[in-house]
Design a protein around this motif. Structure first.
Motif, short mmCIF file in Angstrom:
data_model
loop_
_atom_site.label_atom_id
_atom_site.label_comp_id
_atom_site.label_asym_id
_atom_site.label_seq_id
_atom_site.Cartn_x
_atom_site.Cartn_y
_atom_site.Cartn_z
N GLU A 186 0.81 -1.21 0.00
CA GLU A 186 0.00 0.00 0.00
C GLU A 186 0.85 1.27 0.00
O GLU A 186 0.52 2.24 -0.68
CB GLU A 186 -0.93 0.00 1.22
CG GLU A 186 -2.06 -1.01 1.13
CD GLU A 186 -2.94 -0.98 2.36
OE1 GLU A 186 -2.47 -0.46 3.41
OE2 GLU A 186 -4.09 -1.46 2.29
N ARG A 187 1.92 1.25 0.76
CA ARG A 187 2.75 2.46 0.85
C ARG A 187 3.44 2.79 -0.48
O ARG A 187 3.94 3.89 -0.67
CB ARG A 187 3.79 2.31 1.95
CG ARG A 187 4.86 1.27 1.68
CD ARG A 187 5.75 1.09 2.89
NE ARG A 187 6.84 0.16 2.61
CZ ARG A 187 7.67 -0.30 3.55
NH1 ARG A 187 7.53 0.08 4.81
NH2 ARG A 187 8.64 -1.14 3.23
N ASP A 188 3.48 1.80 -1.39
CA ASP A 188 4.07 2.02 -2.72
C ASP A 188 3.02 2.33 -3.77
O ASP A 188 3.35 2.55 -4.94
CB ASP A 188 4.88 0.78 -3.15
CG ASP A 188 5.94 0.40 -2.13
OD1 ASP A 188 6.88 1.19 -1.96
OD2 ASP A 188 5.81 -0.68 -1.52
N GLY A 189 1.76 2.31 -3.38
CA GLY A 189 0.68 2.60 -4.32
C GLY A 189 -0.01 1.38 -4.89
O GLY A 189 -0.84 1.49 -5.79
N VAL A 190 0.32 0.18 -4.36
CA VAL A 190 -0.30 -1.06 -4.83
C VAL A 190 -1.69 -1.19 -4.20
O VAL A 190 -1.86 -0.99 -2.99
CB VAL A 190 0.56 -2.28 -4.46
CG1 VAL A 190 -0.14 -3.57 -4.90
CG2 VAL A 190 1.94 -2.17 -5.11
N SER A 212 -0.85 -5.43 1.89
CA SER A 212 -0.55 -4.87 3.21
C SER A 212 0.36 -3.66 2.99
O SER A 212 0.59 -3.24 1.86
CB SER A 212 0.14 -5.92 4.10
OG SER A 212 1.39 -6.29 3.56
N GLY A 213 0.90 -3.13 4.06
CA GLY A 213 1.72 -1.94 3.92
C GLY A 213 2.95 -2.13 3.05
O GLY A 213 3.30 -1.26 2.26
N ALA A 214 3.60 -3.29 3.18
CA ALA A 214 4.87 -3.48 2.49
C ALA A 214 4.90 -4.70 1.58
O ALA A 214 5.96 -5.06 1.07
CB ALA A 214 6.00 -3.59 3.51
N VAL A 273 3.68 -3.84 -11.31
CA VAL A 273 2.28 -3.69 -10.90
C VAL A 273 1.75 -2.43 -11.58
O VAL A 273 2.37 -1.36 -11.49
CB VAL A 273 2.13 -3.57 -9.37
CG1 VAL A 273 0.66 -3.40 -8.99
CG2 VAL A 273 2.73 -4.78 -8.69
N VAL A 274 0.62 -2.58 -12.26
CA VAL A 274 0.02 -1.42 -12.94
C VAL A 274 -0.75 -0.61 -11.89
O VAL A 274 -1.73 -1.09 -11.32
CB VAL A 274 -0.93 -1.87 -14.07
CG1 VAL A 274 -1.53 -0.64 -14.75
CG2 VAL A 274 -0.19 -2.73 -15.08
N LYS A 275 -0.26 0.58 -11.63
CA LYS A 275 -0.87 1.42 -10.60
C LYS A 275 -2.17 2.00 -11.10
O LYS A 275 -2.25 2.59 -12.17
CB LYS A 275 0.10 2.54 -10.21
CG LYS A 275 -0.34 3.35 -9.01
CD LYS A 275 0.73 4.35 -8.62
CE LYS A 275 0.31 5.14 -7.39
NZ LYS A 275 1.36 6.10 -6.98
N GLU A 276 -3.22 1.81 -10.32
CA GLU A 276 -4.54 2.31 -10.71
C GLU A 276 -4.73 3.77 -10.26
O GLU A 276 -4.16 4.19 -9.28
CB GLU A 276 -5.65 1.42 -10.10
CG GLU A 276 -5.59 0.00 -10.64
CD GLU A 276 -6.72 -0.85 -10.09
OE1 GLU A 276 -7.36 -0.43 -9.10
OE2 GLU A 276 -6.97 -1.94 -10.65
#
Length: 260
Positions: free
Chosen positions: A130-134, A154-156, A257-260
């Motif tokens: 999540e912290r990377d935008g996933v 999760s966060g990481a 990962v394609v960021k939405e």
């Protein structure tokens, strides 16, 4: 000169002459015996000197060997780093090419695969979260191939449901078909893919490339596999096609990962 002095000098001369003859005889006798010992001692001394030089040389060689081993390890580390950098650059170039071909505009997040289901190949674990935008539902790709979608985050870290999972679904079409045959691709037996819900009038043949259609939240034009088998049912029944995947997930260690 008195007779007593002449006698004394004569006696001294005889004594000295006698000593000289004795010493010479003694020297002649002893020399053959002493020479081998002297030669042996000389050779031994030379060997000791050479041994000392050898020990010193070995010590120097050992130090030089340690230094060279250190340099070799440093070079191996540099080679490994350069290989990783080259692989990453190659992957980035491939993704850039894909962006140009498909018109993909969404940002891409580079992630390492840090875990996987080696038995079924139904999931991957990534070191981005999540912290990377996933986010859940984000498409996961490698070069021109679709690998799956993010199922948990999760966060990481993030858990990816791969295209081989029986719960995975993605709208797809045939890249070579004149009618652009459409269907829905899902995982089958964790090793292959099944394209189902193909209309009876649609054309699909063995060897055709199946790609994502751009629907369902997935980018368009990502490769899924090649058609290897097609059902031949009644006209009223939807057709299906079994696909051979073109990607080996066990050999993939970096993805986007394609960021939405």
């Amino acid at each position: 000169m008195s007779a007593s002095i002449r006698f004394l000098l004569l006696s001294l001369a005889i004594f000295i002459l006698g000593q000289t003859v004795v010493l010479k005889s003694l020297r002649n006798f002893v020399t053959p015996l002493v020479l081998p010992i002297e030669y042996g001692m000389s050779v031994l001394g030379q060997k000791v000197i050479e041994a000392g030089r050898l020990i010193t040389s070995i010590g120097s060689l050992r130090q030089e060997n340690f230094r060279l081993i250190g340099e070799v390890e440093d070079l191996r580390g540099q080679v490994a780093y350069l290989r990783e950098a080259e692989e990453e650059n190659s992957l980035l170039r491939s993704q850039l090419s894909l962006v140009k071909e498909t018109g993909l505009t969404a940002p891409l997040i580079l992630a390492d695969v840090v875990g996987r289901d080696n038995q079924s190949g139904s999931y991957l674990l990534l070191n981005r979260g999540e912290r990377d935008g996933v986010t859940v539902g984000s498409a996961v790709i490698y070069k021109k191939f679709l690998l799956g979608e993010v199922a948990e985050v999760s966060g990481a870290s993030a858990r990816v449901r791969t295209i081989f999972d029986s719960q995975f679904r993605v709208p797809a079409l045939s890249a070579e078909s004149v009618t652009r045959t459409r269907g829905l691709v899902r995982g089958e037996f964790s090793t292959s893919l099944l394209m189902e819900k193909i209309l009876p009038v649609e054309e699909v043949e063995r060897g055709q490339t199946i790609i994502t259609s751009g629907e369902g939240g997935f980018p368009r034009g990502l490769v899924l596999g090649l058609v290897k088998e097609v059902s031949r049912g009644d006209a009223e029944i939807l057709k299906w096609a079994r696909l051979s995947p073109l990607i080996d997930l066990s050999r993939v260690d970096r993805v986007f990962v394609v960021k939405e």
